[in-house]
Enzyme design. Structure first.
Site, short mmCIF file in Angstrom:
data_model
loop_
_atom_site.label_atom_id
_atom_site.label_comp_id
_atom_site.label_asym_id
_atom_site.label_seq_id
_atom_site.Cartn_x
_atom_site.Cartn_y
_atom_site.Cartn_z
N CYS A 150 -2.24 -0.57 7.57
CA CYS A 150 -1.47 0.68 7.50
C CYS A 150 -1.56 1.46 8.80
O CYS A 150 -0.57 2.04 9.26
CB CYS A 150 -1.94 1.51 6.31
SG CYS A 150 -1.57 0.70 4.74
N HIS A 154 0.84 -1.20 0.00
CA HIS A 154 0.00 0.00 0.00
C HIS A 154 0.88 1.26 0.00
O HIS A 154 2.03 1.23 0.45
CB HIS A 154 -0.90 0.00 1.24
CG HIS A 154 -2.02 -0.99 1.17
ND1 HIS A 154 -3.08 -0.99 2.05
CD2 HIS A 154 -2.26 -2.02 0.32
CE1 HIS A 154 -3.92 -1.96 1.74
NE2 HIS A 154 -3.45 -2.61 0.70
N GLU A 210 0.79 3.83 1.88
CA GLU A 210 1.25 4.25 3.21
C GLU A 210 2.45 3.43 3.68
O GLU A 210 3.36 3.96 4.32
CB GLU A 210 0.12 4.08 4.24
CG GLU A 210 -1.14 4.86 3.95
CD GLU A 210 -2.18 3.99 3.23
OE1 GLU A 210 -1.83 3.33 2.24
OE2 GLU A 210 -3.33 3.99 3.67
N CYS A 256 -6.19 1.55 5.94
CA CYS A 256 -6.76 0.27 6.38
C CYS A 256 -6.12 -0.11 7.72
O CYS A 256 -5.14 0.52 8.15
CB CYS A 256 -6.51 -0.80 5.33
SG CYS A 256 -4.79 -1.37 5.28
#
Lengths: 138, 138
Positions: free
Chosen positions: B79, B46, B48, B76
């Site tokens: 993260c 991801h 992040e 999410c």
């Protein structure tokens, strides 16, 4: 879990919090990981994250719904969240983590289909961690 | 947030879910990341996660308590869990994620000291995502 413990011992040798993980598919270990947060200077470099990334690589797909992860300690919310995205089939862990285990927040961090088994070689997994922190404190 | 949107657009060009993130310290961007889960075949890739890992690298320390992450969509649980370990100072996000945002599970996934701001350039951040999924469905 014995193989995950071997990974944890690799972390210990590097003076890392001794946590190890392996991912198994079709009775074969397809990936391994141990905690490397200090070595890599990366707070996300947990054993599970590395084992998941390596498993996806070796498996050739993002989803690990046919796989089991063995990890020596209950995963944290970050790692459980990663297992969600991987649709991990089964999670087997040794020691519980009463401070930062994902179950303190919610079982729902994992994918609803992930089967959880806990307490496997719990004493051995737990002793490795508690000995490490005892030594750090003394 | 405009810089995070630029990162999201980089993801879009690669046909990835368009989410982008930057980490700021002392009024300077010290790291950038965009979603690369398909490109890297890695469910943990991801925006992040990449921005956090890169920030730790560039910052020379695991802890980002003096930093702010700008991310186009609500993180999410994975993260948010990573932000916990990084002791992230501030989190600023654009669009909410009603399906898999960390707040659906618990605000406690983040570090208790992390200051949360939401809704910055929300329309732009949200449109990028919804247009992507509309196009995928059609």
């Amino acid at each position: 879990m014995k193989e995950a413990l071997k990974e944890a011992e690799k972390a210990l040798v590097k003076d890392e919090v001794p946590i190890g993980a392996v991912v198994v598919w079709n009775n074969k270990i397809i990936s391994r990981g141990h905690n490397l947060t200090e070595t890599l200077n990366d707070p996300t470099a947990h054993a599970e994250m590395q084992a998941l990334t390596a498993a996806s690589n070796s498996f050739g797909g993002k989803y690990l719904d046919q796989c089991t992860m063995y990890v020596t300690v209950e995963p944290c919310p970050m790692c459980a969240g990663a297992m969600y995205w991987a649709h991990l089939g089964s999670l087997v862990f040794g020691a519980t983590d009463p401070k930062r285990g994902f179950r303190l927040i919610s079982n729902n961090i994992l994918h609803p289909k992930t089967v959880i088994t806990s307490g496997i070689l719990e004493k051995e997994c737990s002793k490795l961690i508690s000995d490490f922190f005892k030594k750090k404190r003394s």
